[in-house]
Design a protein around this motif. Structure first.
Motif, short mmCIF file in Angstrom:
data_model
loop_
_atom_site.label_atom_id
_atom_site.label_comp_id
_atom_site.label_asym_id
_atom_site.label_seq_id
_atom_site.Cartn_x
_atom_site.Cartn_y
_atom_site.Cartn_z
N SER A 1 24.08 68.87 -79.83
CA SER A 1 23.75 69.28 -81.19
C SER A 1 24.82 68.78 -82.16
N PHE A 2 24.37 68.38 -83.33
CA PHE A 2 25.28 67.93 -84.39
C PHE A 2 25.51 69.05 -85.42
N GLU A 3 25.16 70.26 -85.05
CA GLU A 3 25.19 71.39 -85.98
C GLU A 3 26.52 71.55 -86.72
N GLY A 4 27.63 71.30 -86.06
CA GLY A 4 28.93 71.50 -86.69
C GLY A 4 29.38 70.38 -87.61
N MET A 5 28.64 69.29 -87.64
CA MET A 5 29.04 68.15 -88.48
C MET A 5 28.62 68.38 -89.92
N ASN A 6 29.45 67.98 -90.85
CA ASN A 6 29.14 68.07 -92.27
C ASN A 6 28.59 66.71 -92.72
N CYS A 7 27.44 66.33 -92.14
CA CYS A 7 26.87 65.01 -92.40
C CYS A 7 25.35 65.14 -92.46
N ILE B 1 23.10 62.88 -92.23
CA ILE B 1 22.45 62.04 -91.22
C ILE B 1 22.44 62.74 -89.88
N ALA B 2 23.59 63.26 -89.45
CA ALA B 2 23.69 63.95 -88.17
C ALA B 2 22.79 65.18 -88.14
N GLU C 1 17.07 67.47 -86.21
CA GLU C 1 15.69 67.93 -86.35
C GLU C 1 14.66 66.86 -86.02
N VAL C 2 14.93 65.60 -86.33
CA VAL C 2 13.89 64.57 -86.17
C VAL C 2 14.38 63.34 -85.41
N GLY C 3 15.54 63.41 -84.79
CA GLY C 3 16.13 62.22 -84.18
C GLY C 3 15.51 61.80 -82.87
N GLU C 4 14.81 62.69 -82.20
CA GLU C 4 14.17 62.33 -80.94
C GLU C 4 13.01 61.39 -81.29
N TRP C 5 12.89 60.26 -80.57
CA TRP C 5 11.97 59.20 -81.03
C TRP C 5 10.53 59.66 -81.13
#
Length: 159
Positions: free
Chosen positions: A5-11, A13-14, A19-23
């Motif tokens: 999970s990218f939850e902790g990133m302040n980005c 894009i991440a 939410e939608v990165g899985e192809w």
């Protein structure tokens, strides 16, 4: 298989990729933009297994990108409609498609975006809302805010 999970990133894009990165997710959104709404339509278009499609549709509904609507009670059948949040992904989908037509398929592809008034094929570009200038690496640059990680603060100009 779930990625980190990218939850902790302040980005943005991440966090969007969370939410939608899985192809399959983006392909389902693409198909929904093309007018597909029913489970069997998505499955026929994508060739995805029923279990995988069920998981992805549930995740997209949970994320507020699709809304599930019952269209038949016996047997129970649902359709999946884009929410406003899901429709906002059209610019992302079209950007990926434009890049793919330019660099991968040499303009091949089964579906095109067409202007409803002129009937002309659209050629989407990302533009700055304030100036109308096309966003290109030569015309725009990234700058780091104080919220950026130290490595980016060290390498990039500051806002």
């Amino acid at each position: 298989m779930r990625h980190k999970s990218f939850e902790g990133m302040n980005c943005p894009i991440a966090l969007t990729l969370d939410e939608v990165g899985e192809w399959w997710s983006l392909l389902i959104i693409r198909d929904a933009l093309h007018g597909l709404t029913r489970f069997d339509e998505f499955q026929q278009s994508l060739g995805i297994s029923p279990n995988s499609l069920t998981r992805r549709l549930n995740a997209l509904c949970d994320a507020g990108l699709l809304a599930r609507h019952r269209y038949q009670d016996r047997p129970p059948r649902d359709e999946y409609l884009l929410t406003d949040r899901g429709k906002d992904l059209q610019a992302v989908i079209e950007s990926i498609a434009a890049w793919g037509r330019r660099h991968i398929t040499q303009r091949d592809g089964a579906v095109r975006l067409q202007d409803t008034v002129t009937g002309l094929e659209a050629e989407p570009v990302l533009v700055d809302r304030r100036t109308g200038t096309a966003v290109t690496p030569d015309q725009f640059r990234y700058v780091a805010t104080q919220a950026a990680p130290p490595i980016k603060l060290a390498k990039m100009p500051h806002a």
